[in-house]
Structure formats: structure tokens, C-alpha cells
Design a protein around this motif. Structure first.
Motif, mmCIF file in Angstrom:
data_model
loop_
_atom_site.group_PDB
_atom_site.id
_atom_site.type_symbol
_atom_site.label_atom_id
_atom_site.label_comp_id
_atom_site.label_asym_id
_atom_site.label_seq_id
_atom_site.Cartn_x
_atom_site.Cartn_y
_atom_site.Cartn_z
ATOM 1 N N HIS A 136 0.815 -1.216 0.000
ATOM 2 C CA HIS A 136 0.000 0.000 0.000
ATOM 3 C C HIS A 136 0.852 1.271 0.000
ATOM 4 O O HIS A 136 0.631 2.173 0.811
ATOM 5 C CB HIS A 136 -0.937 0.010 1.216
ATOM 6 C CG HIS A 136 -1.928 -1.094 1.214
ATOM 7 N ND1 HIS A 136 -3.095 -1.039 0.482
ATOM 8 C CD2 HIS A 136 -1.917 -2.303 1.827
ATOM 9 C CE1 HIS A 136 -3.763 -2.163 0.671
ATOM 10 N NE2 HIS A 136 -3.075 -2.944 1.467
ATOM 11 N N PRO A 137 1.810 1.372 -0.922
ATOM 12 C CA PRO A 137 2.640 2.583 -0.940
ATOM 13 C C PRO A 137 1.829 3.837 -1.265
ATOM 14 O O PRO A 137 2.153 4.937 -0.798
ATOM 15 C CB PRO A 137 3.685 2.294 -2.015
ATOM 16 C CG PRO A 137 3.013 1.307 -2.923
ATOM 17 C CD PRO A 137 2.142 0.467 -2.020
ATOM 18 N N ASP A 138 0.773 3.695 -2.044
ATOM 19 C CA ASP A 138 -0.056 4.853 -2.404
ATOM 20 C C ASP A 138 -0.782 5.421 -1.190
ATOM 21 O O ASP A 138 -1.030 6.625 -1.128
ATOM 22 C CB ASP A 138 -1.068 4.483 -3.484
ATOM 23 C CG ASP A 138 -0.404 4.173 -4.813
ATOM 24 O OD1 ASP A 138 0.755 4.599 -5.015
ATOM 25 O OD2 ASP A 138 -1.030 3.502 -5.644
ATOM 26 N N HIS A 139 -1.121 4.567 -0.235
ATOM 27 C CA HIS A 139 -1.793 5.043 0.976
ATOM 28 C C HIS A 139 -0.858 5.970 1.751
ATOM 29 O O HIS A 139 -1.266 7.050 2.189
ATOM 30 C CB HIS A 139 -2.225 3.866 1.846
ATOM 31 C CG HIS A 139 -2.986 4.274 3.064
ATOM 32 N ND1 HIS A 139 -4.296 4.711 3.004
ATOM 33 C CD2 HIS A 139 -2.626 4.333 4.367
ATOM 34 C CE1 HIS A 139 -4.701 5.021 4.220
ATOM 35 N NE2 HIS A 139 -3.698 4.802 5.070
ATOM 36 N N TYR A 140 0.393 5.549 1.884
ATOM 37 C CA TYR A 140 1.378 6.397 2.571
ATOM 38 C C TYR A 140 1.517 7.738 1.850
ATOM 39 O O TYR A 140 1.478 8.792 2.470
ATOM 40 C CB TYR A 140 2.741 5.690 2.636
ATOM 41 C CG TYR A 140 3.827 6.585 3.192
ATOM 42 C CD1 TYR A 140 4.021 6.703 4.555
ATOM 43 C CD2 TYR A 140 4.653 7.330 2.332
ATOM 44 C CE1 TYR A 140 5.001 7.532 5.070
ATOM 45 C CE2 TYR A 140 5.630 8.164 2.836
ATOM 46 C CZ TYR A 140 5.793 8.261 4.205
ATOM 47 O OH TYR A 140 6.760 9.097 4.703
ATOM 48 N N ARG A 141 1.679 7.690 0.554
ATOM 49 C CA ARG A 141 1.874 8.909 -0.225
ATOM 50 C C ARG A 141 0.662 9.838 -0.121
ATOM 51 O O ARG A 141 0.802 11.034 0.033
ATOM 52 C CB ARG A 141 2.160 8.557 -1.681
ATOM 53 C CG ARG A 141 3.422 7.685 -1.824
ATOM 54 C CD ARG A 141 3.865 7.530 -3.245
ATOM 55 N NE ARG A 141 4.224 8.796 -3.864
ATOM 56 C CZ ARG A 141 5.266 9.558 -3.511
ATOM 57 N NH1 ARG A 141 6.041 9.170 -2.539
ATOM 58 N NH2 ARG A 141 5.517 10.688 -4.119
ATOM 59 N N LEU A 142 -0.531 9.264 -0.192
ATOM 60 C CA LEU A 142 -1.748 10.049 -0.081
ATOM 61 C C LEU A 142 -1.837 10.737 1.285
ATOM 62 O O LEU A 142 -2.079 11.942 1.368
ATOM 63 C CB LEU A 142 -2.972 9.149 -0.289
ATOM 64 C CG LEU A 142 -4.324 9.814 -0.025
ATOM 65 C CD1 LEU A 142 -4.671 10.793 -1.150
ATOM 66 C CD2 LEU A 142 -5.409 8.770 0.120
ATOM 67 N N LYS A 143 -1.615 9.975 2.335
ATOM 68 C CA LYS A 143 -1.754 10.514 3.685
ATOM 69 C C LYS A 143 -0.648 11.501 4.034
ATOM 70 O O LYS A 143 -0.851 12.396 4.857
ATOM 71 C CB LYS A 143 -1.797 9.393 4.726
ATOM 72 C CG LYS A 143 -3.049 8.543 4.616
ATOM 73 C CD LYS A 143 -4.277 9.377 4.867
ATOM 74 C CE LYS A 143 -5.531 8.579 4.917
ATOM 75 N NZ LYS A 143 -6.722 9.402 5.174
ATOM 76 N N MET A 144 0.515 11.373 3.405
ATOM 77 C CA MET A 144 1.596 12.322 3.655
ATOM 78 C C MET A 144 1.521 13.527 2.721
ATOM 79 O O MET A 144 2.337 14.435 2.808
ATOM 80 C CB MET A 144 2.958 11.634 3.505
ATOM 81 C CG MET A 144 3.305 10.726 4.670
ATOM 82 S SD MET A 144 3.369 11.566 6.271
ATOM 83 C CE MET A 144 4.814 12.603 6.075
ATOM 84 N N GLY A 145 0.537 13.526 1.837
ATOM 85 C CA GLY A 145 0.353 14.667 0.938
ATOM 86 C C GLY A 145 1.388 14.715 -0.173
ATOM 87 O O GLY A 145 1.692 15.786 -0.703
ATOM 88 N N LEU A 146 1.931 13.564 -0.541
ATOM 89 C CA LEU A 146 2.945 13.486 -1.602
ATOM 90 C C LEU A 146 2.264 13.177 -2.920
ATOM 91 O O LEU A 146 1.339 12.385 -2.980
ATOM 92 C CB LEU A 146 3.972 12.395 -1.270
ATOM 93 C CG LEU A 146 4.656 12.528 0.079
ATOM 94 C CD1 LEU A 146 5.501 11.301 0.356
ATOM 95 C CD2 LEU A 146 5.498 13.794 0.128
ATOM 96 N N THR A 147 2.767 13.771 -3.971
ATOM 97 C CA THR A 147 2.136 13.563 -5.274
ATOM 98 C C THR A 147 2.998 12.749 -6.220
ATOM 99 O O THR A 147 2.491 12.088 -7.092
ATOM 100 C CB THR A 147 1.802 14.918 -5.939
ATOM 101 O OG1 THR A 147 2.994 15.694 -6.030
ATOM 102 C CG2 THR A 147 0.739 15.639 -5.150
ATOM 103 N N GLU A 148 4.325 12.795 -6.052
ATOM 104 C CA GLU A 148 5.206 12.089 -6.962
ATOM 105 C C GLU A 148 5.823 10.885 -6.280
ATOM 106 O O GLU A 148 6.092 10.911 -5.095
ATOM 107 C CB GLU A 148 6.347 13.017 -7.426
ATOM 108 C CG GLU A 148 5.864 14.230 -8.185
ATOM 109 C CD GLU A 148 7.001 15.158 -8.560
ATOM 110 O OE1 GLU A 148 8.162 14.764 -8.435
ATOM 111 O OE2 GLU A 148 6.713 16.292 -8.946
ATOM 112 N N PRO A 149 6.107 9.802 -7.039
ATOM 113 C CA PRO A 149 6.787 8.631 -6.461
ATOM 114 C C PRO A 149 8.207 8.955 -6.066
ATOM 115 O O PRO A 149 8.812 9.858 -6.551
ATOM 116 C CB PRO A 149 6.760 7.606 -7.575
ATOM 117 C CG PRO A 149 5.921 8.135 -8.665
ATOM 118 C CD PRO A 149 5.687 9.582 -8.396
#
Length: 149
Positions: A136-149
């Protein structure tokens, strides 16, 4: 009071006080916090911005991970992931023990941890690694407000 706030939104202001070495007052919108889980992620975002002392980060991580894995029904996988990360990085072992002992499972105090040996970037990298290993790497990115990989 709530109805009054809806009728006269200009009369009320929602603020958030972030306490660290110095307190910060941040204006907010009521939509900023949907639930407690989102509030925990805001703490992590604040930690990344240097607004939170490092001592609150591990407990916040534990709360996030317990909520996430309990919600997804994968608590066993959570333990496996922590053991895997600990095997890969010996410095992760104290944090792994802390994250895996449950919020109030026992009376063990982790006062012996030298907080200066870790930094926010290390904690965030490990939190991201847990979500990566869980698929679930996208969940982390979403919750941290990150847009780019």
C-alpha cells in the motif's frame, strides 16, 4: 454554537496549536480533520516539516499502523513486515519492538531509547517501508500529501 458557526462563518476561526520547542498556531478548515486517523497523519506531516518533537513520532507511527492493519484485517502481516524490516536493518530493532508491542500491551517503558540516534527522515522512511511491504505505498503517499513517487 455549531448552528451559529454555520450561519456566520466569518465570526469563528478554527485554529490548531502545535506544541514543540515553540508553539505554532495554524489556521485550519473544519474539513482538515475528517477523523482521528487523519489527525495522526497530520502529526506525521508536521514532523516532516520539523514542527513536532521526535519523541511523539514513534507513538504516532504505532497508532497509525495499528489502525491501518486492524482495519485491513492484516495484523499478522504487520508483525511479519516489522520482523522483515528489522532483519534488513539492525538499527530498526528498537523501533520495531516499540511498534510491535501494542499501544498498551504491557508496562515496558522505552526510556532507554536514545532518541538522538534517529531523525524524522529515518522514521518516515521506515513508515513508508512498512506500507511498501504491505502493498500500500499509495496510501502512505496520499496521507503524507505526496504527489510524486
Amino acid at each position: 454554537m455549531a448552528r451559529e458557526r454555520l450561519r456566520n462563518p466569518g465570526r469563528f476561526k478554527l485554529i490548531r496549536v502545535i506544541k514543540s520547542e515553540h508553539s505554532h498556531v495554524v489556521p485550519m478548515d473544519a474539513r482538515d480533520f475528517v477523523n482521528d486517523y487523519d489527525a495522526l497523519w497530520h502529526v506525521m506531516q508536521d514532523a516532516k516539516a520539523g514542527l513536532v518533537r521526535i519523541q511523539v513520532v514513534p507513538n504516532t507511527m504505532r497508532c497509525i499502523l495499528e489502525n491501518f492493519f486492524a482495519f485491513t484485517g492484516n495484523t499478522k502481516r504487520f508483525e511479519e513486515i516489522l520482523q522483515q524490516l528489522s532483519a534488513e536493518d539492525g538499527a530498526f530493532r528498537p523501533l520495531e519492538r516499540f511498534l510491535n508491542r501494542g499501544s498498551h500491551r504491557d508496562e515496558t517503558n522505552i526510556a532507554h531509547v536514545d532518541w538522538s540516534q534517529f531523525d524524522i527522515a529515518y522514521y518516515l522512511a521506515k513508515l513508508e517501508a512498512v506500507f511498501q511491504a504491505a502493498g500500500h505505498p499509495d496510501h502512505y503517499r496520499l496521507k503524507m500529501g505526496l504527489t510524486e513517487p
